[in-house]
Design an enzyme around this catalytic site. Structure first.
Site, PDB file in Angstrom:
ATOM      1  N   ASP A  51       0.860  -1.175   0.000  1.00 20.66           N
ATOM      2  CA  ASP A  51       0.000   0.000   0.000  1.00 20.66           C
ATOM      3  C   ASP A  51       0.902   1.233   0.000  1.00 20.66           C
ATOM      4  O   ASP A  51       2.123   1.112   0.177  1.00 20.66           O
ATOM      5  CB  ASP A  51      -0.926   0.016   1.219  1.00 20.66           C
ATOM      6  CG  ASP A  51      -2.201   0.811   0.967  1.00 20.66           C
ATOM      7  OD1 ASP A  51      -3.169   0.222   0.442  1.00 20.66           O
ATOM      8  OD2 ASP A  51      -2.217   2.019   1.245  1.00 20.66           O
ATOM      9  N   VAL A  80       2.511   2.080  -7.103  1.00 22.81           N
ATOM     10  CA  VAL A  80       2.576   1.470  -8.434  1.00 22.81           C
ATOM     11  C   VAL A  80       2.796   2.504  -9.534  1.00 22.81           C
ATOM     12  O   VAL A  80       3.033   2.139 -10.699  1.00 22.81           O
ATOM     13  CB  VAL A  80       1.301   0.650  -8.743  1.00 22.81           C
ATOM     14  CG1 VAL A  80       1.152  -0.499  -7.757  1.00 22.81           C
ATOM     15  CG2 VAL A  80       0.050   1.528  -8.767  1.00 22.81           C
ATOM     16  N   ASN A 106      -4.729  -4.769  -7.503  1.00 23.57           N
ATOM     17  CA  ASN A 106      -5.911  -4.110  -6.958  1.00 23.57           C
ATOM     18  C   ASN A 106      -5.795  -2.589  -6.947  1.00 23.57           C
ATOM     19  O   ASN A 106      -6.792  -1.894  -6.804  1.00 23.57           O
ATOM     20  CB  ASN A 106      -6.161  -4.611  -5.527  1.00 23.57           C
ATOM     21  CG  ASN A 106      -7.367  -3.968  -4.887  1.00 23.57           C
ATOM     22  OD1 ASN A 106      -8.499  -4.140  -5.355  1.00 23.57           O
ATOM     23  ND2 ASN A 106      -7.148  -3.193  -3.826  1.00 23.57           N
ATOM     24  N   TYR A 171     -11.685   7.574 -14.990  1.00 22.36           N
ATOM     25  CA  TYR A 171     -11.707   6.263 -14.338  1.00 22.36           C
ATOM     26  C   TYR A 171     -12.203   5.182 -15.295  1.00 22.36           C
ATOM     27  O   TYR A 171     -11.630   4.082 -15.373  1.00 22.36           O
ATOM     28  CB  TYR A 171     -12.598   6.336 -13.098  1.00 22.36           C
ATOM     29  CG  TYR A 171     -12.626   5.081 -12.260  1.00 22.36           C
ATOM     30  CD1 TYR A 171     -11.528   4.703 -11.497  1.00 22.36           C
ATOM     31  CD2 TYR A 171     -13.760   4.280 -12.223  1.00 22.36           C
ATOM     32  CE1 TYR A 171     -11.556   3.554 -10.712  1.00 22.36           C
ATOM     33  CE2 TYR A 171     -13.808   3.136 -11.437  1.00 22.36           C
ATOM     34  CZ  TYR A 171     -12.703   2.780 -10.689  1.00 22.36           C
ATOM     35  OH  TYR A 171     -12.732   1.646  -9.918  1.00 22.36           O
ATOM     36  N   LYS A 175     -10.160   1.895 -16.577  1.00 17.98           N
ATOM     37  CA  LYS A 175     -10.629   0.529 -16.357  1.00 17.98           C
ATOM     38  C   LYS A 175     -10.888  -0.200 -17.671  1.00 17.98           C
ATOM     39  O   LYS A 175     -10.670  -1.422 -17.769  1.00 17.98           O
ATOM     40  CB  LYS A 175     -11.883   0.534 -15.486  1.00 17.98           C
ATOM     41  CG  LYS A 175     -11.633   0.943 -14.038  1.00 17.98           C
ATOM     42  CD  LYS A 175     -10.665  -0.004 -13.347  1.00 17.98           C
ATOM     43  CE  LYS A 175     -10.605   0.253 -11.843  1.00 17.98           C
ATOM     44  NZ  LYS A 175      -9.682  -0.680 -11.146  1.00 17.98           N
TER      45      LYS A 175
END
Length: 263
Positions: A51, A80, A106, A171, A175
């Protein structure tokens, strides 16, 4: 509106027995943490969660250790969006887990903004973490999984990759990109015995979402769902674990909708 409540929490069935798992963005109370808990319940031999928030990461690792004191659980701070962090995360996971069998991508970032008002910075930040971050992790992991001839990668996508919603262009684009990345990289990885698939959740209720989104909007989104409610985080975790397990051995490049709300 009729609401069908969630079923009782499903006990583990050793779906990941003997496997090691790396999960990004697994602190807090969302899908990542629920998936980490489920991986342990499904018998994974070792787990590393990452995290970007040290306090939340420490709390997550402590909570997992409390419930599963006999399993190897590690935490690693990593962003990331930073290539050096990604490589350090994969290197440490390989070392501490004795090789990574499963990567669960995730990490993602959302937000609400109309296209006409969206800045380049807002656009790039969401794309960099949600899409490019998934790409960075996949690339780094394939470099070690492919020579071994085995492994599974599961990406967290979203139904917004299929359907439109106001103020979600960045977003949704990210995705949709995760879905395309899943399909294309899966065909390449399959040649080496590595499987890549994705889950595409609709609305998932957790503490962070409840704090960041208006209640009226959440109620409206929930009303569109087949069960008249949002998913529990552990219900999505179940799908991610299934895709990571040998039960999905013939699934390649699939994006599993949870639940079937594509339009």
């Amino acid at each position: 509106m009729i609401t069908i409540p969630p079923p009782p929490y499903v006990p583990g069935h050793d779906l990941l027995k003997g496997k090691s798992v790396l999960i990004t963005a697994a602190a807090g109370g969302g899908i990542g943490f629920a998936t980490a808990r489920r991986c342990l319940e499904e018998g994974c031999r070792a787990l590393l969660v990452s995290d970007i928030h040290q306090r939340r990461l420490d709390e997550a690792v402590a909570a997992l250790h409390k419930d599963h004191p006999d399993q190897a659980i590690h935490g690693k701070l990593a962003n990331v969006a930073v290539e050096a962090d990604v490589q350090a995360l994969v290197d440490e996971a390989e070392q501490k887990l004795g090789g990574v069998d499963v990567l669960l991508n995730n990490a993602g970032l959302g937000g609400s903004r109309r296209v006409v008002d969206m800045s380049d910075e807002e656009w790039h930040k969401v794309l960099d973490i949600t899409l490019t971050g998934t790409f960075r992790m996949t690339r780094a992991m394939l470099k070690v999984m492919q020579p071994r001839g085995r492994g599974a990668i599961v990406n967290n996508a979203s139904v917004l990759g299929w359907r439109g919603q106001k103020e979600q262009a960045h977003y949704a684009a990210a995705k949709a990109g995760v879905m395309a990345l899943t399909r294309c990289s899966a065909l390449e990885a399959a040649e080496f015995g590595v499987r890549i698939n994705a889950v595409s959740p609709s609305i998932v209720f957790h503490d962070h979402l409840r704090k960041s989104a208006p209640e009226a909007l959440l109620n409206e989104l929930a009303s569109r769902e087949a069960f008249g409610r949002g998913a529990e985080a552990w219900e999505i975790a179940n799908v991610m674990v299934f895709l990571a397990s040998d039960y999905s051995s013939y699934l390649v490049g699939e994006v599993i909708s949870a639940s079937s709300q594509r339009a």
